[in-house]
Scaffold this active site. Sequence first.
Site, PDB file in Angstrom:
ATOM      1  N   SER A  14       0.791  -1.209   0.000  1.00 11.33           N
ATOM      2  CA  SER A  14       0.000   0.000   0.000  1.00 11.33           C
ATOM      3  C   SER A  14       0.831   1.270   0.000  1.00 11.33           C
ATOM      4  O   SER A  14       0.333   2.338   0.290  1.00 11.33           O
ATOM      5  CB  SER A  14      -0.932   0.001   1.219  1.00 11.33           C
ATOM      6  OG  SER A  14      -1.813  -1.069   1.190  1.00 11.33           O
ATOM      7  N   LEU A 160      -6.328  -1.340  -2.002  1.00  9.52           N
ATOM      8  CA  LEU A 160      -6.460  -2.450  -1.075  1.00  9.52           C
ATOM      9  C   LEU A 160      -5.131  -3.185  -1.052  1.00  9.52           C
ATOM     10  O   LEU A 160      -4.443  -3.258  -2.071  1.00  9.52           O
ATOM     11  CB  LEU A 160      -7.564  -3.425  -1.522  1.00  9.52           C
ATOM     12  CG  LEU A 160      -9.009  -2.919  -1.547  1.00  9.52           C
ATOM     13  CD1 LEU A 160      -9.928  -4.001  -2.108  1.00  9.52           C
ATOM     14  CD2 LEU A 160      -9.481  -2.502  -0.165  1.00  9.52           C
ATOM     15  N   ASP A 161      -4.760  -3.740   0.096  1.00 10.71           N
ATOM     16  CA  ASP A 161      -3.550  -4.558   0.168  1.00 10.71           C
ATOM     17  C   ASP A 161      -3.659  -5.717  -0.822  1.00 10.71           C
ATOM     18  O   ASP A 161      -4.760  -6.150  -1.174  1.00 10.71           O
ATOM     19  CB  ASP A 161      -3.363  -5.142   1.566  1.00 10.71           C
ATOM     20  CG  ASP A 161      -3.110  -4.081   2.623  1.00 10.71           C
ATOM     21  OD1 ASP A 161      -2.814  -2.937   2.246  1.00 10.71           O
ATOM     22  OD2 ASP A 161      -3.220  -4.420   3.811  1.00 10.71           O
ATOM     23  N   ARG A 162      -2.526  -6.224  -1.247  1.00  8.29           N
ATOM     24  CA  ARG A 162      -2.519  -7.367  -2.163  1.00  8.29           C
ATOM     25  C   ARG A 162      -3.353  -8.528  -1.621  1.00  8.29           C
ATOM     26  O   ARG A 162      -4.075  -9.184  -2.364  1.00  8.29           O
ATOM     27  CB  ARG A 162      -1.069  -7.837  -2.377  1.00  8.29           C
ATOM     28  CG  ARG A 162      -0.948  -9.123  -3.205  1.00  8.29           C
ATOM     29  CD  ARG A 162       0.506  -9.551  -3.350  1.00  8.29           C
ATOM     30  NE  ARG A 162       1.129  -9.826  -2.063  1.00  8.29           N
ATOM     31  CZ  ARG A 162       1.011 -10.990  -1.418  1.00  8.29           C
ATOM     32  NH1 ARG A 162       0.277 -11.969  -1.912  1.00  8.29           N
ATOM     33  NH2 ARG A 162       1.612 -11.160  -0.251  1.00  8.29           N
TER      34      ARG A 162
END
Length: 328
Positions: A14, A160-162
């Site tokens: 992020s 969004l985070d991975r």
Amino acid sequence: MSNTKSAAFSDDDSSGRAALSNERALSEEIPFALADERLDRVVALMAEVSRSVAARMIDEGAVTIDGVVATSGSARVETGSTIEALVPVPTDPRPTADPAVEFRVVYEDPHILVVDKPADLVVHLGAGHKDRTLVNGLLSRYPEIASVGEPHRPGIVHRLDRTTSGLLVVARTSEAYGQLVVQMSAHEPERVYQALAWGHLEADRGTIDAPIGRSPRHPTRMAVIDRGRPARTHYEVVERFAEPRETSLLECRLETGRTHQIRVHLKAIGHPVVGDRAYDGHRPGIELDRPFLHACALRFRHPVTDERVELESPLAADLVGTLQLCSG
């Protein structure tokens, strides 16, 4: 500028850094002429970058003042202080279209679209992620977004985070992009997440109000620190489970949008997200390959029509399986 070096950026899902191949180290003493100026302006002048890039460098913990990591671009500098910074050196930041990237669109019109992002898909280019991102896939289906927003993450207004699945709004036009950025800055959109946390929270609902910044011990992670940026997470317990170990299903609403905010806040109160290896959530009893975190609802004003947009996303299959295990 005293020193230049090449180094790969750490893999932070992020961080918002562009696709970069190296960075140069900058070390400068504050002259009298810049005394009492804002830190982000001083960094921009010394590093010869834009104010937005300087602000991002500060947000990412890449700037120190007299050896202390800076956390606010609005801080005033003093004559004689030494600023050190890692200044990004960009390669070509423009991603290319990739039709092989799979994702599901749950809403679209001429101005915006909303994606239900699967887990293990990075949103945009960054260190360690030069291709096969959501942006590469978006450019294949919606080539018009190439000129919308920042070159390395066209159309993207939040991330969004991975490892986080769920809903993400994307701008298709510059007008929509500008309005959505304003909304995000004002914390207007309602972003709701489902999270499974270890243990039973004492209160059925509450607010975690704790500043978040780059961890001084682990630079690729975030932490609650006194000099971090303000961060507020509202939570409500949906259900409590006793087996196979005590856990709580939560509904979390972000008032702010700091990097890894929910994960960091839940760890800070002693109830980390199940499956979260980075923030003490990987524990025996429940095996999960990623943090149990899903962006389940997104509500915002349409950036052009001003109509209310409300969308929901069901839990991903792997998270459903984990809940079934907890439910017995």
